[in-house]
Design a protein around this motif. Sequence first.
Motif, PDB file in Angstrom:
ATOM      1  N   SER A  92       1.006  -1.157   0.067  1.00 49.17           N
ATOM      2  CA  SER A  92       0.069   0.104  -0.070  1.00 49.17           C
ATOM      3  C   SER A  92       0.858   1.315   0.119  1.00 49.17           C
ATOM      4  O   SER A  92       0.638   2.229  -0.825  1.00 49.17           O
ATOM      5  N   MET A  93       1.911   1.254   0.898  1.00 51.43           N
ATOM      6  CA  MET A  93       2.751   2.441   0.785  1.00 51.43           C
ATOM      7  C   MET A  93       3.406   2.752  -0.206  1.00 51.43           C
ATOM      8  O   MET A  93       3.715   3.721  -0.863  1.00 51.43           O
ATOM      9  N   PHE A  94       4.032   1.386  -0.780  1.00 51.25           N
ATOM     10  CA  PHE A  94       5.040   1.701  -2.056  1.00 51.25           C
ATOM     11  C   PHE A  94       4.108   2.143  -3.272  1.00 51.25           C
ATOM     12  O   PHE A  94       4.378   3.019  -3.861  1.00 51.25           O
ATOM     13  N   ALA A  95       2.698   1.672  -3.308  1.00 54.90           N
ATOM     14  CA  ALA A  95       2.025   2.286  -4.756  1.00 54.90           C
ATOM     15  C   ALA A  95       1.825   3.772  -4.301  1.00 54.90           C
ATOM     16  O   ALA A  95       1.636   4.453  -5.327  1.00 54.90           O
ATOM     17  N   GLY A  96       1.437   4.294  -2.979  1.00 50.70           N
ATOM     18  CA  GLY A  96       1.169   5.454  -2.804  1.00 50.70           C
ATOM     19  C   GLY A  96       2.409   6.339  -2.882  1.00 50.70           C
ATOM     20  O   GLY A  96       2.209   7.498  -3.524  1.00 50.70           O
ATOM     21  N   LEU A 178      -4.896  -2.501  -5.245  1.00 47.96           N
ATOM     22  CA  LEU A 178      -5.981  -1.545  -4.728  1.00 47.96           C
ATOM     23  C   LEU A 178      -5.632  -0.159  -4.296  1.00 47.96           C
ATOM     24  O   LEU A 178      -6.168   0.773  -4.689  1.00 47.96           O
ATOM     25  N   ALA A 179      -4.480  -0.277  -3.721  1.00 49.58           N
ATOM     26  CA  ALA A 179      -3.630   1.065  -3.544  1.00 49.58           C
ATOM     27  C   ALA A 179      -3.544   2.106  -4.812  1.00 49.58           C
ATOM     28  O   ALA A 179      -3.641   3.234  -4.570  1.00 49.58           O
ATOM     29  N   THR A 180      -2.989   1.339  -5.659  1.00 44.17           N
ATOM     30  CA  THR A 180      -2.876   2.074  -7.010  1.00 44.17           C
ATOM     31  C   THR A 180      -4.200   2.869  -7.509  1.00 44.17           C
ATOM     32  O   THR A 180      -4.127   4.106  -7.696  1.00 44.17           O
ATOM     33  N   LEU A 181      -5.222   1.957  -7.354  1.00 44.87           N
ATOM     34  CA  LEU A 181      -6.400   2.607  -7.940  1.00 44.87           C
ATOM     35  C   LEU A 181      -6.909   3.780  -6.951  1.00 44.87           C
ATOM     36  O   LEU A 181      -7.297   4.941  -7.542  1.00 44.87           O
ATOM     37  N   ILE A 182      -6.789   3.548  -5.500  1.00 42.64           N
ATOM     38  CA  ILE A 182      -7.146   4.443  -4.636  1.00 42.64           C
ATOM     39  C   ILE A 182      -6.174   5.839  -4.624  1.00 42.64           C
ATOM     40  O   ILE A 182      -6.690   7.058  -4.863  1.00 42.64           O
ATOM     41  N   LYS A 188      -4.231  11.542  -3.085  1.00 40.45           N
ATOM     42  CA  LYS A 188      -3.847  12.091  -1.561  1.00 40.45           C
ATOM     43  C   LYS A 188      -3.068  10.535  -1.109  1.00 40.45           C
ATOM     44  O   LYS A 188      -4.017   9.927  -0.766  1.00 40.45           O
ATOM     45  N   SER A 189      -2.021  11.026  -0.560  1.00 37.89           N
ATOM     46  CA  SER A 189      -1.364   9.607   0.000  1.00 37.89           C
ATOM     47  C   SER A 189      -1.904   9.431   1.273  1.00 37.89           C
ATOM     48  O   SER A 189      -1.892   8.340   1.866  1.00 37.89           O
ATOM     49  N   SER A 190      -2.343  10.545   2.011  1.00 35.59           N
ATOM     50  CA  SER A 190      -3.011  10.290   3.363  1.00 35.59           C
ATOM     51  C   SER A 190      -4.382   9.659   3.239  1.00 35.59           C
ATOM     52  O   SER A 190      -4.663   8.530   3.937  1.00 35.59           O
ATOM     53  N   LEU A 191      -5.206   9.730   2.194  1.00 32.12           N
ATOM     54  CA  LEU A 191      -6.416   8.907   2.052  1.00 32.12           C
ATOM     55  C   LEU A 191      -5.806   7.538   1.746  1.00 32.12           C
ATOM     56  O   LEU A 191      -6.462   6.630   1.995  1.00 32.12           O
ATOM     57  N   THR A 193      -3.172   5.597   2.391  1.00 29.95           N
ATOM     58  CA  THR A 193      -2.620   5.147   3.669  1.00 29.95           C
ATOM     59  C   THR A 193      -3.814   4.719   4.556  1.00 29.95           C
ATOM     60  O   THR A 193      -3.852   3.460   4.909  1.00 29.95           O
ATOM     61  N   SER A 194      -4.613   5.705   4.732  1.00 30.86           N
ATOM     62  CA  SER A 194      -5.785   5.517   5.686  1.00 30.86           C
ATOM     63  C   SER A 194      -6.876   4.294   5.196  1.00 30.86           C
ATOM     64  O   SER A 194      -7.101   3.247   5.918  1.00 30.86           O
ATOM     65  N   ILE A 195      -7.030   4.613   3.804  1.00 26.01           N
ATOM     66  CA  ILE A 195      -8.090   3.373   3.359  1.00 26.01           C
ATOM     67  C   ILE A 195      -7.551   2.093   3.288  1.00 26.01           C
ATOM     68  O   ILE A 195      -8.129   1.136   3.678  1.00 26.01           O
ATOM     69  N   THR A 196      -6.365   2.016   2.859  1.00 24.15           N
ATOM     70  CA  THR A 196      -5.644   0.877   2.505  1.00 24.15           C
ATOM     71  C   THR A 196      -5.268  -0.011   3.737  1.00 24.15           C
ATOM     72  O   THR A 196      -5.434  -1.103   4.120  1.00 24.15           O
ATOM     73  N   ILE A 197      -4.688   0.571   4.792  1.00 20.10           N
ATOM     74  CA  ILE A 197      -4.515   0.211   6.321  1.00 20.10           C
ATOM     75  C   ILE A 197      -5.752  -0.512   6.925  1.00 20.10           C
ATOM     76  O   ILE A 197      -5.943  -1.349   7.647  1.00 20.10           O
ATOM     77  N   GLY A 198      -6.582   0.444   6.839  1.00 24.04           N
ATOM     78  CA  GLY A 198      -8.209   0.521   7.426  1.00 24.04           C
ATOM     79  C   GLY A 198      -8.483  -0.863   6.815  1.00 24.04           C
ATOM     80  O   GLY A 198      -9.132  -1.852   7.655  1.00 24.04           O
ATOM     81  N   LEU A 199      -8.535  -1.227   5.447  1.00 17.96           N
ATOM     82  CA  LEU A 199      -9.175  -2.406   4.737  1.00 17.96           C
ATOM     83  C   LEU A 199      -8.388  -3.591   5.191  1.00 17.96           C
ATOM     84  O   LEU A 199      -8.889  -4.678   5.372  1.00 17.96           O
ATOM     85  N   THR A 200      -6.921  -3.271   5.450  1.00 17.66           N
ATOM     86  CA  THR A 200      -6.138  -4.423   5.939  1.00 17.66           C
ATOM     87  C   THR A 200      -6.565  -4.923   7.177  1.00 17.66           C
ATOM     88  O   THR A 200      -6.657  -6.242   7.417  1.00 17.66           O
ATOM     89  N   ILE A 201      -6.813  -4.189   8.205  1.00 19.57           N
ATOM     90  CA  ILE A 201      -7.187  -4.358   9.501  1.00 19.57           C
ATOM     91  C   ILE A 201      -8.471  -5.063   9.467  1.00 19.57           C
ATOM     92  O   ILE A 201      -8.666  -6.108  10.097  1.00 19.57           O
ATOM     93  N   PHE A 202      -9.460  -4.385   8.742  1.00 22.05           N
ATOM     94  CA  PHE A 202     -10.925  -5.162   8.666  1.00 22.05           C
ATOM     95  C   PHE A 202     -10.891  -6.346   8.263  1.00 22.05           C
ATOM     96  O   PHE A 202     -11.421  -7.138   8.500  1.00 22.05           O
ATOM     97  N   MET A 203     -10.158  -6.423   6.953  1.00 18.40           N
ATOM     98  CA  MET A 203     -10.104  -8.008   6.202  1.00 18.40           C
ATOM     99  C   MET A 203      -9.380  -8.981   7.233  1.00 18.40           C
ATOM    100  O   MET A 203     -10.003 -10.098   7.387  1.00 18.40           O
ATOM    101  N   TYR A 204      -8.268  -8.537   7.827  1.00 14.99           N
ATOM    102  CA  TYR A 204      -7.709  -9.573   8.496  1.00 14.99           C
ATOM    103  C   TYR A 204      -8.501 -10.042   9.885  1.00 14.99           C
ATOM    104  O   TYR A 204      -8.455 -11.219  10.008  1.00 14.99           O
ATOM    105  N   PHE A 205      -8.595  -9.085  10.634  1.00 21.19           N
ATOM    106  CA  PHE A 205      -9.573  -9.426  11.912  1.00 21.19           C
ATOM    107  C   PHE A 205     -11.072  -9.807  11.639  1.00 21.19           C
ATOM    108  O   PHE A 205     -11.660 -10.392  12.342  1.00 21.19           O
ATOM    109  N   GLY A 206     -11.385  -9.215  10.525  1.00 17.38           N
ATOM    110  CA  GLY A 206     -12.888  -9.248  10.201  1.00 17.38           C
ATOM    111  C   GLY A 206     -13.000 -10.899   9.614  1.00 17.38           C
ATOM    112  O   GLY A 206     -14.177 -11.659   9.902  1.00 17.38           O
ATOM    113  N   ASP A 207     -11.984 -11.550   9.251  1.00 14.72           N
ATOM    114  CA  ASP A 207     -11.735 -12.870   8.807  1.00 14.72           C
ATOM    115  C   ASP A 207     -12.077 -13.701  10.178  1.00 14.72           C
ATOM    116  O   ASP A 207     -12.750 -14.744  10.313  1.00 14.72           O
TER     117      ASP A 207
END
Length: 269
Positions: A92-96, A178-182, A188-191, A193-207
């Motif tokens: 995510s950070m690399f794409a950003g 996904l981060a490339t599309l965002i 905006k790099s802040s957006l 980072t926020s969206i992709t890391i949020g999705l990472t946490i949501f998907m990992y712990f959501g599973d």
Amino acid sequence: MSFSNIYRKEFKWNLRTFIIWTAIFIAFTFMYIPITDQMLQQSDAMLKFIEKMPKLLLQMFSFDPELLTRPEGLFGSEGMSFVYILSAIFASMFAGSLFSKEFEQKTIEYLLVKPGSRLTVFFSKVAVMFTFILLLVGAFTISETRLFELFVHMEYNVKVLYAFGLYALTVQVFFASLATLISVSTQKSSLNTSITIGLTIFMYFGDSLGRSFENLKWMSIISIFRYIPLIDTIKNNQMMLGNAFIIMLISMIFLFTGAWVFSKTDIKV
């Protein structure tokens, strides 16, 4: 600018970041694998401790009593759980860095006014991104298999170790796309980072939550981690190759959608 010129420029500028992240991934293998034999000798004590832990906590970090009796299970539980999260963050950070930061710093304007199409610029950057992803995953996979060969003297399944490498690649390809599309959509790099890391946490712990509670099952269904499960891979000695391939195909949809957005969207002032 030509494809090769942009590729060389981006490769050089991002090489230090790649080296740092590669060192982090390799360090994780050194944290767990060299002490595997000693940990297995103390597995009885660990099993007694784990039996007292909440079931949900065990699922979140892929702990399973059966895994702690196998060399690849020790690394594949806690170690690979962190590798999953690190893979998503790195990608995510690399794409950003390749896209959204260029928009913010207005350096993208320099590339777009040069001869050559926007798609040439886009796919040059994407090529660098996937080059580093492949190199990082390759270094990680070689490191884990070599360390197992050097330090682990009990029987283990090499196929499972290669599955770990494939899963790390799958996670990185998915979140990089996904981060490339965002990034090209929001610029905006802040957006990003926020969206992709949020999705990472949501998907990992959501599973984990979806597997534990029936009314939250939908959270597990939409998580990519459900389809590349560490516990099932280790227990059944089965590489989820088809699932990984499908996730990568979905990633390509994100990527080509990003290419279309990049070619059509004006630079925000």
